[in-house]
Design an enzyme around this catalytic site. Structure first.
Site, PDB file in Angstrom:
ATOM      1  N   HIS A 106       0.812  -1.220   0.000  1.00 45.04           N
ATOM      2  CA  HIS A 106       0.000   0.000   0.000  1.00 45.04           C
ATOM      3  C   HIS A 106       0.849   1.276   0.000  1.00 45.04           C
ATOM      4  O   HIS A 106       0.620   2.165   0.817  1.00 45.04           O
ATOM      5  CB  HIS A 106      -0.918   0.023   1.237  1.00 45.04           C
ATOM      6  N   HIS A 143      -7.445  -0.258   3.429  1.00 42.78           N
ATOM      7  CA  HIS A 143      -6.923  -0.599   2.101  1.00 42.78           C
ATOM      8  C   HIS A 143      -7.292   0.535   1.151  1.00 42.78           C
ATOM      9  O   HIS A 143      -8.420   1.003   1.158  1.00 42.78           O
ATOM     10  CB  HIS A 143      -7.488  -1.937   1.663  1.00 42.78           C
TER      11      HIS A 143
HETATM   12  C1  LIG Z   1      -0.600  -7.361  -4.427  1.00 45.52           C
HETATM   13  C2  LIG Z   1      -1.429  -6.184  -4.063  1.00 45.52           C
HETATM   14  C3  LIG Z   1      -2.544  -6.346  -3.271  1.00 45.52           C
HETATM   15  C4  LIG Z   1      -3.332  -5.257  -2.922  1.00 45.52           C
HETATM   16  N1  LIG Z   1      -4.492  -5.467  -2.249  1.00 45.52           N
HETATM   17  C5  LIG Z   1      -5.355  -4.443  -2.077  1.00 45.52           C
HETATM   18  C6  LIG Z   1      -6.648  -4.668  -1.557  1.00 45.52           C
HETATM   19  O1  LIG Z   1      -7.038  -5.806  -1.298  1.00 45.52           O
HETATM   20  N2  LIG Z   1      -7.461  -3.592  -1.383  1.00 45.52           N
HETATM   21  C7  LIG Z   1      -7.048  -2.324  -1.667  1.00 45.52           C
HETATM   22  O2  LIG Z   1      -7.804  -1.391  -1.424  1.00 45.52           O
HETATM   23  N3  LIG Z   1      -5.825  -2.092  -2.179  1.00 45.52           N
HETATM   24  C8  LIG Z   1      -5.000  -3.126  -2.425  1.00 45.52           C
HETATM   25  N4  LIG Z   1      -3.795  -2.911  -3.010  1.00 45.52           N
HETATM   26  C9  LIG Z   1      -3.414  -1.523  -3.319  1.00 45.52           C
HETATM   27  C10 LIG Z   1      -4.210  -0.921  -4.476  1.00 45.52           C
HETATM   28  O3  LIG Z   1      -4.411  -1.864  -5.495  1.00 45.52           O
HETATM   29  C11 LIG Z   1      -3.432   0.276  -4.973  1.00 45.52           C
HETATM   30  O4  LIG Z   1      -3.288   1.186  -3.908  1.00 45.52           O
HETATM   31  C12 LIG Z   1      -4.126   0.993  -6.128  1.00 45.52           C
HETATM   32  O5  LIG Z   1      -4.343   0.140  -7.220  1.00 45.52           O
HETATM   33  C13 LIG Z   1      -3.271   2.169  -6.557  1.00 45.52           C
HETATM   34  O6  LIG Z   1      -3.923   2.844  -7.592  1.00 45.52           O
HETATM   35  P1  LIG Z   1      -3.132   3.913  -8.446  1.00 45.52           P
HETATM   36  O7  LIG Z   1      -4.076   4.432  -9.451  1.00 45.52           O
HETATM   37  O8  LIG Z   1      -2.478   4.836  -7.516  1.00 45.52           O
HETATM   38  O9  LIG Z   1      -1.928   3.133  -9.158  1.00 45.52           O
HETATM   39  P2  LIG Z   1      -1.761   1.690  -9.791  1.00 45.52           P
HETATM   40  O10 LIG Z   1      -2.934   0.836  -9.523  1.00 45.52           O
HETATM   41  O11 LIG Z   1      -0.434   1.205  -9.390  1.00 45.52           O
HETATM   42  O12 LIG Z   1      -1.745   1.991 -11.354  1.00 45.52           O
HETATM   43  C14 LIG Z   1      -0.674   2.642 -11.981  1.00 45.52           C
HETATM   44  C15 LIG Z   1      -0.599   2.198 -13.438  1.00 45.52           C
HETATM   45  O13 LIG Z   1       0.324   3.034 -14.121  1.00 45.52           O
HETATM   46  C16 LIG Z   1       1.108   2.238 -14.978  1.00 45.52           C
HETATM   47  N5  LIG Z   1       2.387   2.932 -15.212  1.00 45.52           N
HETATM   48  C17 LIG Z   1       3.395   3.107 -14.333  1.00 45.52           C
HETATM   49  N6  LIG Z   1       4.389   3.829 -14.892  1.00 45.52           N
HETATM   50  C18 LIG Z   1       3.987   4.119 -16.156  1.00 45.52           C
HETATM   51  C19 LIG Z   1       4.563   4.860 -17.217  1.00 45.52           C
HETATM   52  N7  LIG Z   1       5.741   5.478 -17.080  1.00 45.52           N
HETATM   53  N8  LIG Z   1       3.884   4.964 -18.391  1.00 45.52           N
HETATM   54  C20 LIG Z   1       2.661   4.368 -18.521  1.00 45.52           C
HETATM   55  N9  LIG Z   1       2.066   3.671 -17.540  1.00 45.52           N
HETATM   56  C21 LIG Z   1       2.723   3.544 -16.365  1.00 45.52           C
HETATM   57  C22 LIG Z   1       1.271   0.946 -14.227  1.00 45.52           C
HETATM   58  O14 LIG Z   1       1.640  -0.100 -15.095  1.00 45.52           O
HETATM   59  C23 LIG Z   1      -0.112   0.771 -13.616  1.00 45.52           C
HETATM   60  O15 LIG Z   1      -0.984   0.092 -14.472  1.00 45.52           O
HETATM   61  C24 LIG Z   1      -2.972  -3.968  -3.358  1.00 45.52           C
HETATM   62  C25 LIG Z   1      -1.853  -3.799  -4.154  1.00 45.52           C
HETATM   63  C26 LIG Z   1      -1.094  -4.892  -4.529  1.00 45.52           C
HETATM   64  C27 LIG Z   1       0.093  -4.703  -5.403  1.00 45.52           C
END
Ligand SMILES: Cc1cc2nc3c(=O)[nH]c(=O)nc-3n(C[C@H](O)[C@H](O)[C@H](O)COP(=O)(O)OP(=O)(O)OC[C@H]3O[C@@H](n4cnc5c(N)ncnc54)[C@H](O)[C@@H]3O)c2cc1C
Ligand SMILES: *[C@@H]1O[C@H](CO)[C@@H](O)[C@H](O)[C@H]1NC(C)=O
Ligand SMILES: *[C@@H]1O[C@H](CO)[C@@H](O)[C@H](O)[C@H]1NC(C)=O
Ligand SMILES: *[C@@H]1O[C@H](CO)[C@@H](O)[C@H](O)[C@H]1NC(C)=O
Ligand SMILES: *[C@@H]1O[C@H](CO)[C@@H](O)[C@H](O)[C@H]1NC(C)=O
Ligand SMILES: *[C@@H]1O[C@H](CO)[C@@H](O)[C@H](O)[C@H]1NC(C)=O
Ligand SMILES: *[C@@H]1O[C@H](CO)[C@@H](O)[C@H](O)[C@H]1NC(C)=O
Ligand SMILES: *[C@@H]1O[C@H](CO)[C@@H](O)[C@H](O)[C@H]1NC(C)=O
Length: 609
Positions: A538, A583
């Site tokens: 997280h 989460h």
């Molecule tokens: C194994 C695991 C289990 C989890 N379990 C939970 C849960 O049960 N419940 C919960 O609430 N949260 C959970 N989380 C956390 C939650 O999924 C994340 O906090 C959330 O998805 C973050 O969202 P975001 O939009 O910040 O980024 P992300 O979901 O990380 O999305 C970022 C995206 O940007 C892309 N990217 C990165 N750099 C570049 C670039 N330079 N150019 C183009 N694309 C790029 C990545 O490939 C990715 O697809 C978990 C996370 C993981 C890894």
């Protein structure tokens, strides 16, 4: 065959919609002018791209580094989640630096690299997080719009509470009156019963206190033990790609480019107030392939997550100038807090033996091919059975007691009385990434420090965008985090000693549990925590939100605009001022919904300088 077609149709509205999904930058429509370029397709980016493209006169381009993950069963089947952590085709496969708080252990650090981002590989916990977290963010930013009450209407856009696949009466397992019913992301209480359900609830009733049973943890006050709500519907995972992008892909004004990494944000000019404008993006499919360029007419929205957002900003000359200079990167905007304040949740596992092999669902799935095949076939044919469940069915949130001795030296880091310091998660079995012993059957329990005070950072190791950044979440790096972990381990022992567990468990597992640990000794409990702690994946706060003006150690303003920069916003987990006590995914979706409204309305919380 018919089955596979159904899956595809459920995943994305119709085959024809894939016309706007590109996997080669050379094929992007040549003369098309994009109003917005969104980078990253997790809960932040997909939500913003889907909402902005609701206006047919607005052209949106979303760029995602990972593959589409289209039809990937590992993503769709909830109970396969343990198989898609680090080392899967949908992961960046990061490793964190050796952690001083974990006896110098370095750990794999899972991050989704696929359409949907981490929401396509996460454990599906659906947790809004406590009311006090929202209200504290409103306080920090001076923007009442982020408060719990102001954010409540967004749940109608985000959530759609659907019944579990077993069709049972869910009275008492969730409060349907507080949930959205027409939103983008399907959520459900557990789809079918797990063998652990009876002792987990029974022990909660028996022990009470920290583990007192509550009907719903998404009311704003999550304290107690409750049934899990997961981001699944009809037995299938819902992620940012399926819930938000899928339905939007039929729009001619939304283009999605997958398998392409944004390598740099490009300065395109200087605003009237003298701020550098960053409306250009450079992207490529690999370090050796051609670079492509596009400009956004209005804005670039960075949603690449808490690891890659600071990396991308720093690669582009936005960050701590001395760090950038050490890598030969010219600083365009000196923002010392980019990459700083990284916070994450440490999780400590305590494994118990179970007496009946059938009670350990996940070891059976991993060890017994017949059982796993039958379960998967049931999911494929009927969308029923244990494969429709995520990996656990309950969780508990609780606080350190007010008289805990740590508060004699450390102020309470929680946002307020509704915010848990700790979480407890029981899971029916063990998982390959934790190591399943060749014999025996198990129950995994895990405790999480929800309000860590330790902070780490993200730094660049190179000016090359294809070289991974250095990730240091600094897990268990403070006396408070240790004190919290200590209390949680002892609380778990209390809870697992309830008579509801008699016969079900036979005691802690040697090597994987608290066998032989003297729980009255702080030193022994601490040693156990440091040896068994992992991450709950997280990471947040590496481009954190602050008030208008400068000097408060923030990177973005209350409208999520990058400070000192024009035309650039961050919408993802990096903007949380601190790691939420729960989460994070649900909160990111909700913040992204509001961000889309702020963008559309041209809202300015801060005066133009
Ligand atoms: C194994 C695991 C289990 C989890 N379990 C939970 C849960 O049960 N419940 C919960 O609430 N949260 C959970 N989380 C956390 C939650 O999924 C994340 O906090 C959330 O998805 C973050 O969202 P975001 O939009 O910040 O980024 P992300 O979901 O990380 O999305 C970022 C995206 O940007 C892309 N990217 C990165 N750099 C570049 C670039 N330079 N150019 C183009 N694309 C790029 C990545 O490939 C990715 O697809 C978990 C996370 C993981 C890894
Ligand atoms: C992560 O590892 C898996 C397994 O080796 C691989 O398929 C995948 O491509 C790797 N991810 C990246 C970004 O290299
Ligand atoms: C969510 O559930 C509804 C109702 O069952 C269904 O129509 C919809 O397709 C589901 N959405 C996703 C993304 O699976
Ligand atoms: C494996 O699973 C099958 C099907 O559920 C079951 O009949 C069998 O007894 C199991 N074998 C073992 C060794 O548990
Ligand atoms: C699917 O459901 C039907 C009707 O209940 C049942 O007869 C069949 O055995 C199920 N199929 C599988 C693979 O479980
Ligand atoms: C805190 O208070 C509880 C109950 O009021 C008591 O049982 C416990 O011993 C106290 N703990 C400390 C460290 O004083
Ligand atoms: C737990 O199981 C392991 C083997 O899997 C065994 O060595 C140990 O004695 C068992 N302990 C208890 C308390 O049942
Ligand atoms: C990141 O954190 C490490 C470890 O605390 C520290 O040595 C380093 O100076 C920090 N880097 C930056 C750029 O702040």
């Amino acid at each position: 065959m018919a089955i596979l077609l159904t899956v595809a149709a459920l995943t994305f509205a119709a085959t024809s919609t894939w016309a706007t999904l590109f996997t080669d930058p050379a094929l992007l429509p040549n003369g098309k002018a994009y109003d917005y370029i969104v980078i990253g397709s997790g809960p932040g980016g997909s939500t913003v791209a889907a909402r902005l493209s609701e206006d047919p006169s607005t052209n949106v381009l979303l760029i995602e580094a990972g593959p589409t993950g289209k039809d990937a069963q590992q993503i769709q089947v909830p109970a396969l989640v343990p198989d898609i952590q680090s080392g899967s085709p949908y992961d960046w496969n990061y490793t964190i630096v050796p952690q001083p708080g974990l006896n110098s252990r370095a750990l794999p650090y899972s991050r989704g690299k696929v359409l949907g981002g981490c929401s396509a590989i996460n454990w599906m916990f659906w947790v809004r997080c406590p009311q006090d977290d929202y209200d504290k963010i409103a306080d920090i930013t001076g923007d009442e719009g982020w408060s719990w009450t102001s954010m409540l209407p967004f749940w109608q856009k985000v959530e759609r509470l659907v019944p579990p696949v077993d069709g049972r009466d869910t009275t008492g397992e969730v409060d349907p009156t507080i949930h959205g019913t027409q939103g983008a992301v399907n959520i459900t209480v557990p789809n079918v019963r797990f063998p652990t359900d009876e002792p987990v609830i029974g022990a909660a009733m028996e022990v009470g206190g920290d583990f007192q049973f509550i009907e719903d943890y998404n009311t704003g006050n999550p304290l107690g033990l409750a049934w899990l709500q997961g981001s699944t519907g009809n037995g299938i995972r819902n992620d940012a790609a399926t819930a938000y992008l899928g339905p939007a892909l039929s729009r001619p004004n939304l283009d999605v480019l997958a398998e392409t990494q944004v390598t740099k944000l490009i300065q395109t000019g200087i605003s009237l107030e003298g701020k550098p404008a960053f409306r250009g993006v450079e992207f490529a499919q690999s370090s050796s392939s051609p670079r492509y360029f596009r400009n956004a007419n209005r804005e670039v929205i960075v949603s690449t997550g808490a690891i890659n957002t600071p990396q991308l900003l720093m690669l582009s000359g936005i960050g701590p100038s001395s760090h950038l200079a050490s890598l030969g990167i010219l600083t365009i905007v000196d923002l010392p807090d980019v990459g700083q304040h990284l916070a994450d949740h440490p999780v400590i596992t305590l494994v118990y033996n179970v007496s009946e092999p059938r009670d350990d669902v996940f070891t059976n799935l991993n060890r017994n091919e017949t059982y796993a095949d039958e379960a998967l076939r049931e999911w494929e044919t009927n969308r029923s059975g244990i494969m429709t469940n995520a990996a656990n069915s309950q969780l508990a949130f609780f606080r350190l007691p007010a008289n805990d001795s740590i508060f004699e030296t450390v102020p309470d880091p929680s946002s307020g009385p509704t915010a848990p310091h700790l979480e407890f998660i029981p899971l029916p079995g063990l998982f390959p990434f934790l190591g399943i012993p060749p014999t025996g059957y198990y129950l995994l329990t895990a405790v999480v420090v929800e309000t860590p005070t330790s902070r780490g950072n993200i730094t660049l190791s190179s000016a090359d965008p294809f070289t991974y950044p250095i990730i240091n979440p600094n897990l268990l790096g403070s006396p408070f985090d240790m004190a919290a972990a200590r209390y949680a381990i002892r609380a778990t022992d209390r809870y697992m000693s309830a008579s509801a567990w008699d016969g079900f468990t036979t005691g802690p597992t040697p090597g994987l549990g608290i066998t032989g640990v003297d729980l009255s000794s702080d030193a022994e409990v601490d040693a156990y925590a440091r040896e068994h702690a992992l991450t709950l994946w997280h990471p947040t706060s590496t481009a954190r939100m602050g008030a208008c003006g400068g000097g408060d150690g923030s990177v973005v303003d209350p409208d999520l605009r990058v400070k000192g920069v024009e035309g650039l916003r961050v919408v993802d987990a990096s903007v949380f001022p601190f790691v939420p006590a729960g989460h994070p995914q649900a909160m990111i979706y909700a913040f992204a919904e509001r961000a889309a409204e702020l963008i559309q309305s041209g809202h300015r919380a801060c005066e133009l300088l």
